[in-house]
Design an enzyme around this catalytic site. Sequence first.
Site, PDB file in Angstrom:
ATOM      1  N   GLU A 201       0.703  -0.934  -0.025  1.00 57.98           N
ATOM      2  CA  GLU A 201      -0.171  -0.028   0.017  1.00 57.98           C
ATOM      3  C   GLU A 201       0.877   1.258  -0.166  1.00 57.98           C
ATOM      4  O   GLU A 201       0.665   2.016   0.836  1.00 57.98           O
ATOM      5  CB  GLU A 201      -0.958  -0.021   1.181  1.00 57.98           C
ATOM      6  N   GLU A 382      -5.338  -8.372  -1.549  1.00 56.15           N
ATOM      7  CA  GLU A 382      -6.102  -8.129  -0.539  1.00 56.15           C
ATOM      8  C   GLU A 382      -7.378  -7.746  -0.826  1.00 56.15           C
ATOM      9  O   GLU A 382      -7.775  -7.067  -1.671  1.00 56.15           O
ATOM     10  CB  GLU A 382      -5.709  -7.055   0.225  1.00 56.15           C
TER      11      GLU A 382
END
Length: 488
Positions: A201, A382
Amino acid sequence: MKTPKEFLWGGATADFQFDGGCQEDGRGLSTHDFETDGSVEHPRCITYRMPDGSIGLARSSFFNPESLPDGAEPCLDAQYYYPSHKAVDHYHHWKEDLRLLAEMGCNVYRFSICWSRIFPTGEETEPNQAGLDFYDALIDEMIRLGMEPLITIHHDELPVYLAEHYDGWSSRHTIDCYLRYCKVLFSRYGSKCRYWLTFNEINAVRGFAACGTHKCDNQTHYNAVHNMFLASAQAVKLGHEMMPGSMFGAMYASSAIYPATCKPEDVFCHMQQRRETYYFIDTMARGQYPSYAADLLRRRDVTLHTQPGDDEILAAGALDFISFSYYRSNVISTETRVNVISGDPNPYLESTPWGWPVDPIGLRYVLNEFYDRYQKPLFIVENGLGAVDTIEADGSIQDDYRISFLRDHLREMMKAMCQDGVELLGYTMWAPIDLVSLSTGEMKKRYGWIYVDMDDKGNGTLERRKKKSYDWMHQVIATQGESLWAQD
Ligand code: BG6
């Protein structure tokens, strides 16, 4: 609709949320080790010591750009609970955990390597042998069980020594340390592991993990990110040289972003907001800053401290595939006062108990958007539902809400692949086995197909127990997704 045989189905975890074993076998302290538990009402904090010896609490590194007060040093204090220290003790349950995933049919497992387990301060010249031994055994076992390792090299954390002494990614010294760490991983695991993620991220790494104890204002943050871009690009180049055939991604926190109305001002503002987050993955995917970067930095009053040769470094290390997390969508208008991670409420969507809007079509939307934008293979690394699970009197866990979340998202994923022509390498659900929530530090926000007997303060037997969704997902994988269409 069916996924191809080589499609990778599995789960994803991160060491500080899952592994524990915080001070075992020579592991050094890591930035998340200083984060307390918390909840939505009481956000996680970092404990620190001021020069006068007093202990203080600063809002968690993950969301708070302010990080620690000047002069503060992170410290541990016995009166607080630090969930990463034990997490769910995968460090001592890894054989059982891998077996459960393999039995379910998973053929990939995404996990993060803890940098400070390999280089305790980040600065050593020789790696910690016991740390390498742990990952040797883990990787060998997953391969033996038929699971492809997908390795996150940097999942939102770094050795605390680098955060304290070099202000983390604010310093180019951290790039050198990171590349030394990568070199060890590539030479040790390169023959066994094909898929690597340089950063998790990248558009969300802030605070302590990005800027160390320096205040993470825009100027510091964007320069720290520039250093992460350089580190990622050099790791990709090094990896390609050391491991022919290896594939590199970097992970992007995605959400489908919608304009609140068709008012041109809202639509334009929504486009600009999307660029705020695309800035990160555009640069890594294309190997150069996007054309809008100069304007974005100017509006933030940021000057990048670039050096001659930086452009060439970025160009030589563009990503091979684009991986991302997808949990939700967001709505943006000129009136939006919060950042794009939160956005405005969407009246057409239901939200999870933690307030995250549930939007399966948004997943198909982002898959198409990313593929159009980059024309590189994608990997959903994810996606999942954080929910409260209850053990019934008969010992079962009837998580039908998780099944319906996954069914709806996976159907949209398959439409993107089978109808829209999106090239997708795989899907790893967050998280196959319950673990500590990153944002709140809770255990009760559970994601797994497998329940772990542990509460928010770390009490429990750590017993693993299959939920109803475990058998359901087993079927999905066994039928290459066909069973998704049989159920309603
Ligand atoms: C992603 C992170 O942001 O979202 C994970 O990569 C995190 O580390 C996941 O756990 C879910 O967020 P949370 O706050 O529910 O744990």
